[in-house]
Design a protein around this motif. Structure first.
Motif, PDB file in Angstrom:
ATOM      1  N   ARG A 139     -74.824  25.869  27.141  1.00  0.00           N
ATOM      2  CA  ARG A 139     -74.742  25.515  28.561  1.00  0.00           C
ATOM      3  C   ARG A 139     -75.280  24.097  28.752  1.00  0.00           C
ATOM      4  N   GLY A 140     -74.503  23.262  29.381  1.00  0.00           N
ATOM      5  CA  GLY A 140     -74.884  21.866  29.557  1.00  0.00           C
ATOM      6  C   GLY A 140     -74.317  20.948  28.494  1.00  0.00           C
ATOM      7  N   ASN A 141     -73.736  21.527  27.446  1.00  0.00           N
ATOM      8  CA  ASN A 141     -73.138  20.750  26.361  1.00  0.00           C
ATOM      9  C   ASN A 141     -74.092  19.673  25.851  1.00  0.00           C
ATOM     10  N   HIS A 142     -75.269  20.128  25.410  1.00  0.00           N
ATOM     11  CA  HIS A 142     -76.222  19.194  24.810  1.00  0.00           C
ATOM     12  C   HIS A 142     -75.760  18.850  23.396  1.00  0.00           C
ATOM     13  N   PRO A 143     -75.798  17.586  23.014  1.00  0.00           N
ATOM     14  CA  PRO A 143     -75.229  17.189  21.719  1.00  0.00           C
ATOM     15  C   PRO A 143     -75.902  17.846  20.525  1.00  0.00           C
ATOM     16  N   GLU A 144     -77.192  18.141  20.632  1.00  0.00           N
ATOM     17  CA  GLU A 144     -77.893  18.752  19.501  1.00  0.00           C
ATOM     18  C   GLU A 144     -77.530  20.217  19.312  1.00  0.00           C
ATOM     19  N   HIS A 145     -76.804  20.802  20.284  1.00  0.00           N
ATOM     20  CA  HIS A 145     -76.392  22.201  20.187  1.00  0.00           C
ATOM     21  C   HIS A 145     -74.877  22.350  20.249  1.00  0.00           C
ATOM     22  N   SER A 146     -74.155  21.317  19.863  1.00  0.00           N
ATOM     23  CA  SER A 146     -72.697  21.356  19.897  1.00  0.00           C
ATOM     24  C   SER A 146     -72.137  20.936  18.542  1.00  0.00           C
ATOM     25  N   HIS A 147     -70.864  21.272  18.328  1.00  0.00           N
ATOM     26  CA  HIS A 147     -70.254  20.990  17.023  1.00  0.00           C
ATOM     27  C   HIS A 147     -68.738  21.056  17.141  1.00  0.00           C
ATOM     28  N   SER A 148     -68.053  20.177  16.419  1.00  0.00           N
ATOM     29  CA  SER A 148     -66.594  20.196  16.315  1.00  0.00           C
ATOM     30  C   SER A 148     -66.204  20.406  14.863  1.00  0.00           C
ATOM     31  N   PHE A 149     -65.199  21.254  14.636  1.00  0.00           N
ATOM     32  CA  PHE A 149     -64.769  21.561  13.271  1.00  0.00           C
ATOM     33  C   PHE A 149     -63.319  22.041  13.300  1.00  0.00           C
ATOM     34  N   ILE A 150     -62.711  22.162  12.138  1.00  0.00           N
ATOM     35  CA  ILE A 150     -61.288  22.498  12.071  1.00  0.00           C
ATOM     36  C   ILE A 150     -60.993  23.279  10.796  1.00  0.00           C
ATOM     37  N   SER A 151     -60.135  24.290  10.920  1.00  0.00           N
ATOM     38  CA  SER A 151     -59.667  25.042   9.754  1.00  0.00           C
ATOM     39  C   SER A 151     -58.219  24.679   9.468  1.00  0.00           C
ATOM     40  N   VAL A 152     -57.865  24.675   8.196  1.00  0.00           N
ATOM     41  CA  VAL A 152     -56.530  24.292   7.740  1.00  0.00           C
ATOM     42  C   VAL A 152     -55.997  25.399   6.834  1.00  0.00           C
ATOM     43  N   ILE A 153     -54.756  25.801   7.057  1.00  0.00           N
ATOM     44  CA  ILE A 153     -54.165  26.922   6.326  1.00  0.00           C
ATOM     45  C   ILE A 153     -52.840  26.489   5.707  1.00  0.00           C
ATOM     46  N   ARG A 154     -52.629  26.922   4.481  1.00  0.00           N
ATOM     47  CA  ARG A 154     -51.336  26.776   3.812  1.00  0.00           C
ATOM     48  C   ARG A 154     -50.845  28.172   3.450  1.00  0.00           C
ATOM     49  N   VAL A 155     -49.727  28.597   4.045  1.00  0.00           N
ATOM     50  CA  VAL A 155     -49.131  29.887   3.726  1.00  0.00           C
ATOM     51  C   VAL A 155     -48.054  29.644   2.672  1.00  0.00           C
ATOM     52  N   LEU A 156     -48.190  30.295   1.520  1.00  0.00           N
ATOM     53  CA  LEU A 156     -47.300  30.030   0.397  1.00  0.00           C
ATOM     54  C   LEU A 156     -45.937  30.697   0.600  1.00  0.00           C
ATOM     55  N   ALA A 157     -44.902  30.046   0.088  1.00  0.00           N
ATOM     56  CA  ALA A 157     -43.546  30.594   0.160  1.00  0.00           C
ATOM     57  C   ALA A 157     -43.462  31.910  -0.610  1.00  0.00           C
ATOM     58  N   ASP A 158     -42.558  32.785  -0.185  1.00  0.00           N
ATOM     59  CA  ASP A 158     -42.446  34.114  -0.784  1.00  0.00           C
ATOM     60  C   ASP A 158     -41.618  34.132  -2.065  1.00  0.00           C
ATOM     61  N   ASN A 159     -40.705  33.214  -2.195  1.00  0.00           N
ATOM     62  CA  ASN A 159     -39.704  33.343  -3.256  1.00  0.00           C
ATOM     63  C   ASN A 159     -39.865  32.336  -4.385  1.00  0.00           C
ATOM     64  N   LYS A 160     -41.029  31.708  -4.489  1.00  0.00           N
ATOM     65  CA  LYS A 160     -41.212  30.753  -5.573  1.00  0.00           C
ATOM     66  C   LYS A 160     -42.680  30.680  -5.948  1.00  0.00           C
ATOM     67  N   GLN A 161     -42.949  30.180  -7.126  1.00  0.00           N
ATOM     68  CA  GLN A 161     -44.314  30.019  -7.617  1.00  0.00           C
ATOM     69  C   GLN A 161     -44.820  28.653  -7.182  1.00  0.00           C
ATOM     70  N   SER A 162     -45.577  28.629  -6.115  1.00  0.00           N
ATOM     71  CA  SER A 162     -46.067  27.362  -5.591  1.00  0.00           C
ATOM     72  C   SER A 162     -47.210  26.844  -6.453  1.00  0.00           C
ATOM     73  N   LYS A 163     -47.302  25.523  -6.550  1.00  0.00           N
ATOM     74  CA  LYS A 163     -48.427  24.902  -7.230  1.00  0.00           C
ATOM     75  C   LYS A 163     -49.644  24.994  -6.334  1.00  0.00           C
ATOM     76  N   LEU A 164     -50.707  25.606  -6.814  1.00  0.00           N
ATOM     77  CA  LEU A 164     -51.887  25.823  -6.002  1.00  0.00           C
ATOM     78  C   LEU A 164     -52.717  24.547  -5.867  1.00  0.00           C
ATOM     79  N   THR A 165     -53.490  24.481  -4.803  1.00  0.00           N
ATOM     80  CA  THR A 165     -54.334  23.319  -4.542  1.00  0.00           C
ATOM     81  C   THR A 165     -55.633  23.448  -5.324  1.00  0.00           C
ATOM     82  N   PRO A 166     -55.965  22.484  -6.168  1.00  0.00           N
ATOM     83  CA  PRO A 166     -57.231  22.550  -6.927  1.00  0.00           C
ATOM     84  C   PRO A 166     -58.428  22.729  -6.007  1.00  0.00           C
ATOM     85  N   GLY A 167     -59.293  23.661  -6.368  1.00  0.00           N
ATOM     86  CA  GLY A 167     -60.503  23.898  -5.605  1.00  0.00           C
ATOM     87  C   GLY A 167     -60.382  24.915  -4.498  1.00  0.00           C
ATOM     88  N   LEU A 168     -59.165  25.385  -4.212  1.00  0.00           N
ATOM     89  CA  LEU A 168     -58.972  26.380  -3.166  1.00  0.00           C
ATOM     90  C   LEU A 168     -58.606  27.729  -3.781  1.00  0.00           C
TER      91      LEU A 168
END
Length: 299
Positions: free
Chosen positions: A73-102
């Motif tokens: 409440r009040g949107n104080h900077p010390e108690h707020s945060h911005s972040f983002i999630s990223v998703i890759r949904v793999l194709a069903d009919n092929k062997q996709s090259k996976l992302t290193p580290g994921l």
């Protein structure tokens, strides 16, 4: 032509109107009140992405972003945060090259990869006390800010949501928005930069961003096509944190990423936002509800 004082008054009027519009509360859904906050959020992501994919077999990889923010409440900077999630949904009919580290995961019949960009001090789980401005007039003059530069760490979505729940903050999510592979690749590049250990954390990064010494959570997730973008008034923006910060990033994505063909759909910063708000008891009052549509959580 407006005088400097006139421009400043207009700026404050804009943010006052924006904050008043944001503060209009709406209906709160208590049907999942006893479901932990993280599980509520993951369930919503799964439902939304699954609906986008449909029931037919996917012949290509699909990519999505889910921007987030939390604030008190009040949107104080010390108690707020911005972040983002990223998703890759793999194709069903092929062997996709996976992302290193994921890790390759599976939901129903879909295989996917996912990660989150959530940049905070490395020990924030055990020491959740954020220094943002420390010093006389430090908001106006960055050289007056005595907050230290700290080692940073990229937190998982589960860790980040736990931080929000522990503080009983309001959480907002936008999307999912579909992006092209190029957008996913740039997000991976940003993740690797953060995980590499060369960049540190500082909430007020005005003196450190240009030299690539330290960045804030806002700049860690903004500008998928630009490592160190600028953030508006006073470098980091006037109240450019919490929901306002992520909304600013989304506007940037719309103007820059879509121009380069990375963002595949329109963004409505206000109407696309869905909230999760803390309530001390089921069907009881909600102490802080800054969104029009939200679900209540207990823990």
């Amino acid at each position: 032509m407006k005088t400097p004082s006139g421009r400043l008054l207009a700026l404050f009027a804009f943010f006052f109107a924006a904050n008043m519009a944001q503060a209009v509360p709406g209906a709160v859904d208590f049907s999942s009140y006893d479901v932990p906050l993280y599980e509520q959020i993951v369930n919503r992501i799964k439902t939304k992405v699954s609906a986008r994919l449909g029931e037919t077999r996917s012949t290509r990889d699909r990519y999505f972003i889910i921007p987030f923010a939390y604030e008190d409440r009040g949107n104080h900077p010390e108690h707020s945060h911005s972040f983002i999630s990223v998703i890759r949904v793999l194709a069903d009919n092929k062997q996709s090259k996976l992302t290193p580290g994921l890790e390759k995961r599976k939901y129903k019949n879909r295989e996917f990869e996912a990660f989150t960009i959530s940049w905070l001090p490395h020990d924030f789980m055990s020491n959740p006390h954020l220094c943002v401005f420390d010093g006389v007039a430090s908001r106006l003059f960055p050289a007056q800010n005595n907050c230290p530069v700290l080692p940073g760490r990229n937190f998982t979505l589960a860790e980040t949501i736990q931080l929000a729940a522990d503080a009983k903050n309001a959480v907002a999510m936008w999307g999912p928005y579909e992006i092209k592979q190029g957008g996913f690749d740039l997000a991976i590049k940003r993740k690797n930069l953060l995980d590499g250990g060369t960049i540190k954390y500082r909430a007020d990064d005005r003196l450190y961003q240009k030299e690539q010494v330290a960045i804030s959570c806002f700049h860690a997730m903004s500008g998928l096509d630009e490592l160190f973008p600028k953030g508006g008034f006073l470098g980091t923006g006037l109240k450019m944190w919490g929901f306002n910060g992520t909304a600013r990033v989304l506007i940037e994505y719309t103007k820059k990423a879509r121009y380069k063909g990375l963002l595949l759909e329109p963004v409505d910063v206000k109407n696309d936002r869905y909230g999760f708000v803390h309530a001390p008891s089921g069907n009881g009052p909600v102490p802080y509800n800054p969104v029009r549509n939200a679900s209540a959580y207990r823990r």
